[in-house]
Design a protein around this motif. Structure first.
Motif, short mmCIF file in Angstrom:
data_model
loop_
_atom_site.label_atom_id
_atom_site.label_comp_id
_atom_site.label_asym_id
_atom_site.label_seq_id
_atom_site.Cartn_x
_atom_site.Cartn_y
_atom_site.Cartn_z
N TYR A 69 2.99 -28.41 51.16
CA TYR A 69 3.85 -27.49 50.43
C TYR A 69 3.54 -26.01 50.72
N SER A 70 2.40 -25.74 51.35
CA SER A 70 2.00 -24.36 51.59
C SER A 70 2.29 -23.89 53.00
N LEU A 71 3.03 -24.65 53.79
CA LEU A 71 3.27 -24.27 55.18
C LEU A 71 4.11 -22.98 55.27
N GLU A 72 5.12 -22.84 54.42
CA GLU A 72 5.96 -21.64 54.49
C GLU A 72 5.14 -20.38 54.24
N SER A 73 4.24 -20.42 53.25
CA SER A 73 3.46 -19.23 52.94
C SER A 73 2.39 -18.95 53.99
N LYS A 74 1.84 -19.97 54.63
CA LYS A 74 0.80 -19.78 55.64
C LYS A 74 1.38 -19.34 56.98
N ILE A 75 2.53 -19.91 57.34
CA ILE A 75 3.11 -19.62 58.66
C ILE A 75 4.01 -18.41 58.61
N GLY A 76 4.81 -18.27 57.57
CA GLY A 76 5.74 -17.16 57.47
C GLY A 76 7.07 -17.41 58.12
N CYS A 129 10.12 -20.27 57.93
CA CYS A 129 10.56 -21.46 57.20
C CYS A 129 11.01 -22.57 58.15
N LYS A 130 11.73 -22.24 59.20
CA LYS A 130 12.20 -23.26 60.14
C LYS A 130 11.02 -23.89 60.89
N ARG A 131 10.07 -23.09 61.29
CA ARG A 131 8.88 -23.61 61.96
C ARG A 131 8.07 -24.49 61.01
N ALA A 132 8.00 -24.11 59.75
CA ALA A 132 7.30 -24.93 58.76
C ALA A 132 7.99 -26.28 58.59
N ALA A 133 9.32 -26.29 58.61
CA ALA A 133 10.05 -27.56 58.51
C ALA A 133 9.80 -28.44 59.73
N GLU A 134 9.70 -27.84 60.93
CA GLU A 134 9.41 -28.61 62.14
C GLU A 134 8.02 -29.24 62.06
N ILE A 135 7.03 -28.46 61.62
CA ILE A 135 5.67 -28.99 61.52
C ILE A 135 5.59 -30.08 60.46
N ILE A 156 16.79 -21.28 51.05
CA ILE A 156 16.42 -22.24 50.00
C ILE A 156 14.97 -22.09 49.58
N LEU A 157 14.24 -21.15 50.19
CA LEU A 157 12.83 -20.99 49.85
C LEU A 157 12.68 -20.52 48.41
N GLY A 158 12.03 -21.31 47.60
CA GLY A 158 11.83 -20.99 46.19
C GLY A 158 13.08 -21.06 45.35
N GLN A 159 14.14 -21.68 45.86
CA GLN A 159 15.41 -21.72 45.15
C GLN A 159 15.79 -23.13 44.70
N CYS A 160 15.96 -24.03 45.69
CA CYS A 160 16.53 -25.33 45.31
C CYS A 160 15.76 -26.52 45.87
#
Length: 384
Positions: free
Chosen positions: A171-178, A180-186, A212-216
């Motif tokens: 769940y912390s990939l978006e905040s660590k990577i910066g 969102c699309k790359r976090a979804a791929e990983i 959708i980050l932090g939204q839905c």
């Protein structure tokens, strides 16, 4: 003593080429013994005798015991005829008990007789059956779906290994990577390696994951495509509105479109907003109905509403308390809070606001017991 033994069977050759070896050996079926064979009379006649004996001796004993009670004669003093009647009653009861379970006894007799004769055939069937395939063999026969990797760098590969190993939470990939699309791929690649299943059919590209980050939706790994149809135009309040509908149900858009045409042909529709708000009705209980009435008067007092609204509105930037309605049922008080929630559905913000108000009320009403945060109160509206 005449001892009968079953003649031995000839040995079977499992690896031979003669087709007769694979044919099951045929035996003439032997009649299974019946429990009724031990009776000297036919079964229907024996049953009739014991049924008649049971009810007749039961009637005789009841008649004799009634006379003894009337004549004040001790019941334990019995005559020879009464002793014979008691013995007959017990015997007939035992027989009838066995009669109702005669099929059950016969099934055990036939099973015991067949087990000894079928032992050789069961052993031969177990020996002649081929061994079950091992899990390794099954895995070789079933070809798994290929997993397609979408990683573009060695750095992503190291992050995937950390996610699979539990070092980095998913769940912390978006905040660590910066990204969102790359976090979804990983996250998608880590899920494929963890489950061993491919997500090739789930689209990944062509979606704005930043929106959708932090939204839905949390921890996305892709998105689902839903066909979107268009109905209308809908003539509403003097304006024409095309109605987009995302659905997989057949004929839904077509039927909606026919309704829009009917509304348009009749001159259009006019909308009126009666009330816009979200409600939550907690239930509180007191030791007496008088205390419940005191809280009702306190909540419905206009002078206290502003204070309660400040306490309620601290739960969210969008939740705003509109009004409070109370209903008493014995010692229980049902309090319905109505508020506006902006563009959100807002059930969580309403629940937090109600919790804040209940904690605030507990200072002035320490004997208040909260039964439930969401209760059932019934309000009936009559329209004329």
């Amino acid at each position: 003593m005449d001892v009968r033994r079953r003649p031995p069977k000839p040995p079977r050759i499992l690896g031979g080429s003669n087709h007769h070896d694979n044919q099951p050996e045929k035996r003439s079926p032997s009649p299974s013994p019946q429990a009724s064979d031990a009776l000297p009379l036919p079964l229907y006649l024996t049953n009739a005798i014991f049924f008649t004996l049971f009810f007749s001796v039961a009637y005789y004993l009841l008649h004799r015991w009634r006379d003894k009670i009337r004549n004040s004669t001790p019941l334990h003093v019995v005559t020879l005829s009464e002793i014979a009647a008691i013995v007959s009653l017990i015997a007939s009861f035992i027989y009838l008990l066995g009669f109702f379970g005669i099929d059950f006894v016969q099934s055990f007799i036939s099973r015991a007789s067949n087990d000894a004769w079928d032992l050789d055939e069961e052993t031969e069937a177990i020996i002649s059956c081929p061994p079950a395939p091992s899990p390794t063999t099954i895995a070789k026969l079933v070809k798994p779906e290929p997993i397609i990797t979408t990683l573009s760098s060695l750095e992503d590969e190291e992050i995937v290994k950390a996610v699979v190993g539990g070092t980095i939470p998913s769940y912390s990939l978006e905040s660590k990577i910066g990204d969102c699309k790359r976090a979804a791929e990983i996250r998608r690649e880590a899920l494929q390696r963890t489950t061993g299943r491919s997500l090739q059919g789930l689209p990944l590209d062509g979606f704005d994951y930043e929106s959708i980050l932090g939204q839905c939706c949390e921890m996305p790994v892709g998105y689902v495509q839903i066909p979107v149809g268009i109905a209308g135009p809908l003539l509403l309040d003097g304006f024409e509105h095309p109605v987009p509908m995302a659905t997989t149900e057949g004929c839904l858009v077509a039927s909606t479109n026919r309704g829009c045409k009917a509304i348009y042909a009749s001159g259009g529709a006019t909308s009126v907003l009666l009330r816009d708000g979200m409600t939550r009705a907690p239930v509180v209980r007191f030791g007496s109905a008088k205390r419940a009435a005191e809280l009702k008067f306190f909540l419905e007092d206009p002078n206290n509403f502003e204070t309660l609204a400040i306490v309620f509105n601290r739960s969210s930037r969008f939740a705003r308390l509109q009004h409070i309605q109370c209903s008493i049922a014995g010692k229980n008080l049902y309090v319905r809070f109505s508020c506006s929630t902006g563009d959100a559905m807002g059930m969580n913000m309403v629940s937090k606001g109600v919790q804040n108000v209940l904690e605030f009320l507990h200072n002035d009403f320490p004997d208040m017991e909260v039964i439930g945060l969401s209760g059932k109160s019934f309000v009936i509206y009559f329209l004329s």
